[in-house]
Design a protein around this motif. Structure first.
Motif, short mmCIF file in Angstrom:
data_model
loop_
_atom_site.label_atom_id
_atom_site.label_comp_id
_atom_site.label_asym_id
_atom_site.label_seq_id
_atom_site.Cartn_x
_atom_site.Cartn_y
_atom_site.Cartn_z
N GLY A 5 0.82 -1.21 0.00
CA GLY A 5 0.00 0.00 0.00
C GLY A 5 0.85 1.25 0.00
N VAL A 6 0.16 2.38 0.01
CA VAL A 6 0.84 3.67 0.00
C VAL A 6 1.51 3.90 1.35
N ARG A 7 2.70 4.43 1.33
CA ARG A 7 3.50 4.69 2.52
C ARG A 7 3.74 3.42 3.33
N MET A 8 3.86 2.30 2.64
CA MET A 8 4.19 1.03 3.28
C MET A 8 5.53 0.53 2.76
N ARG A 9 6.13 -0.37 3.50
CA ARG A 9 7.41 -0.91 3.08
C ARG A 9 7.20 -2.10 2.13
N PHE A 10 8.18 -2.37 1.29
CA PHE A 10 8.12 -3.53 0.40
C PHE A 10 8.29 -4.81 1.22
N LYS A 11 7.50 -5.81 0.88
CA LYS A 11 7.54 -7.08 1.58
C LYS A 11 7.85 -8.19 0.60
N LYS A 12 8.35 -9.31 1.11
CA LYS A 12 8.70 -10.45 0.27
C LYS A 12 8.47 -11.73 1.05
N THR A 13 8.39 -12.82 0.33
CA THR A 13 8.20 -14.12 0.97
C THR A 13 9.50 -14.57 1.63
N GLU A 14 9.37 -15.19 2.81
CA GLU A 14 10.54 -15.57 3.60
C GLU A 14 10.77 -17.08 3.64
N VAL A 15 9.70 -17.87 3.54
CA VAL A 15 9.83 -19.33 3.59
C VAL A 15 9.17 -19.92 2.35
N GLU A 73 10.66 13.34 2.55
CA GLU A 73 10.88 12.40 1.47
C GLU A 73 11.49 11.09 1.95
N CYS A 74 11.82 10.99 3.21
CA CYS A 74 12.43 9.77 3.73
C CYS A 74 11.38 8.66 3.75
N PRO A 75 11.66 7.51 3.16
CA PRO A 75 10.66 6.43 3.13
C PRO A 75 10.53 5.69 4.46
N TYR A 76 11.35 6.00 5.44
CA TYR A 76 11.29 5.33 6.72
C TYR A 76 10.58 6.21 7.75
N ARG A 77 10.20 5.60 8.83
CA ARG A 77 9.45 6.31 9.86
C ARG A 77 10.38 7.13 10.74
N HIS A 78 9.95 8.35 11.02
CA HIS A 78 10.68 9.22 11.93
C HIS A 78 9.97 9.19 13.28
N GLU A 79 10.19 8.11 14.02
CA GLU A 79 9.57 7.92 15.33
C GLU A 79 10.61 7.42 16.31
N LYS A 80 10.28 7.60 17.56
CA LYS A 80 11.17 7.12 18.61
C LYS A 80 11.13 5.60 18.66
#
Length: 424
Positions: free
Chosen positions: A60-70, A178-185
């Motif tokens: 989704g929008v403002r979400m991180r890319f995900k991939k299959t792990e197993v 513009e940073c794609p990561y979260r700016h949180e504590k």
């Protein structure tokens, strides 16, 4: 460790080649027109270490890319998502699910035993229809009260948010918005939830999320059966606007005969009255914290008796707690009169001992008795300066009822003669 395609020392027939991943609704995202990248034999499975097809997408929008792990074989053995490794049916960790179903499915850890166990499971999966769990999980009971209480009914898309920006934590991030990561504590490093391992989750051991859910399950409230045997009504709360009478009837008719179903749309609740008390007890036991209709978890409670309602009206609840009066409301009204005699004369709710004096100015005095004139009707206390002036009328407060004097309607003041009014 996986080997290259040119190596003949590894059985490449076991390498997985799939067209679509096995994902839960949360990892898949809310966008129905999602696009994925497919990489054949992209990575090795983090459980069985065999190469498999890797899928990558943005949920989704403002979400991180995900991939299959197993790989899909490990996913089908445990009936979990290939990305988050949570159960596909309940959305819970494997440790919680196995505890609720009383299943002890111990997957071997060594390479040789793991490969042998995986081959046997693949053979069992090939003989099944592929829509049901296999192994000990497939032989387990279909449901559990604890799992139905802890199950997540709606997707939790907050889990797909980006990770915390490490540069922002150190005060060195220069991207700004513009940073794609979260700016949180970041969370407390001593928090058990901050240390999660994918292998511990798959094997169902030392999972901090599972330990938190199991602790919550042990402290969950229970529905106590009321002592009044005349109560056969259940209260259903949180209906919303899309739950209908037929949907409630389709769920509760299996427990016994239903007498009435009353839906209060204004308060989004319903009252279901059963014909017998055992049917109501069975429905309450099977539906408390487990009733889900149209993806919405409904609240189930016992109804109240007429005596409990009367106590609550008097300011005392069923549990004996006295309610505080609401400010701004009028106080209690006085009680009605006891007899008809009091109701006929006591218009102002006076005390019965007091005898109010009644003055009747309209009755004439008895013959032979000279009554003194009332105040204001005797001779004037003072004389005006003009001897020809008419006598002053008595004050308005001292006039008898029915005799109102208006100076503007005085015939003498208006200059009229007696002959005009029919006089002699």
């Amino acid at each position: 460790m996986a080997t290259s395609l040119g190596s003949n020392t590894y059985n490449r027939q076991n390498w997985e080649d799939s067209d679509f991943p096995i994902l839960c609704q949360t990892c898949l995202g809310e966008n129905p027109y999602i696009r994925m990248t497919k990489e054949k034999f992209g990575k090795e499975c983090k459980i069985c270490a065999r190469p498999f097809t890797v899928f990558r997408w943005c949920p989704g929008v403002r979400m991180r890319f995900k991939k299959t792990e197993v790989c899909q074989t490990c996913s089908k053995m445990k009936n979990v998502c290939q990305t988050c490794l949570l159960d596909l049916e309940y959305g819970l960790p494997i440790q919680v699910r196995d505890t609720g179903l009383s299943v002890k499915d111990e997957v071997p850890r060594s390479d040789v035993n793991k490969e042998y166990y995986t081959q046997n499971m693949e053979r069992e999966i090939a003989n099944s229809d592929g829509t049901r769990p296999v192994g000990l999980l497939g032989k387990a009971p279909s449901s559990s009260d604890m799992l139905l209480k802890l199950a997540r009914t709606t997707p939790y898309y907050k889990r797909n948010r980006p990770h915390i920006c490490s540069f922002w934590v150190k005060g060195e991030c220069k991207r700004g918005e513009e940073c794609p990561y979260r700016h949180e504590k970041p969370t407390d490093p001593d928090d058990p939830l901050a240390d999660q391992n994918i292998k511990d989750r798959f094997y169902g051991i030392n999972d901090p999320v599972a330990n938190k859910l199991l602790t919550r399950a042990s402290t969950m409230p229970r529905l106590d059966i009321p002592e009044d045997k005349s109560i056969t009504t259940l209260y259903i709360g949180g209906l919303g606007e899309d739950v209908t009478d037929s949907e409630l009837r389709n769920h509760f008719y299996q427990f016994g005969e239903i007498r009435t179903i009353t839906i209060v749309q204004r308060q989004q609740c319903a009252f279901i009255q059963f014909a017998t008390r055992p049917a109501a007890e069975t429905a309450a036991e099977k539906s408390f914290n487990k009733l889900i209709i149209n993806g919405r978890r409904l609240n189930v409670k016992w109804g109240r008796s007429q005596a409990a309602r009367g106590k609550e009206k008097d300011g005392v609840t069923e549990s004996g707690i006295r309610l505080e009066p609401v400010p701004g409301l009028p106080g209690a009204l006085p009680p009605p009169p006891v007899s008809d005699e009091d109701a006929s004369t006591n218009y102002f709710n006076l005390a019965p001992t007091s005898s109010p004096a009644v003055m009747n100015l309209g009755l004439p005095p008895p013959p032979g008795v000279a009554m003194p004139p009332p105040p204001g009707f005797g001779p004037p206390m003072f004389h005006t300066m003009d001897p020809m002036a008419p006598p002053m009328p008595p004050p308005m407060a001292m006039r008898p009822p029915g005799q109102v004097h208006y100076p503007s309607q005085d015939p003498q003041r208006m200059g009229a003669h007696a002959s005009r009014h029919g006089g002699p």
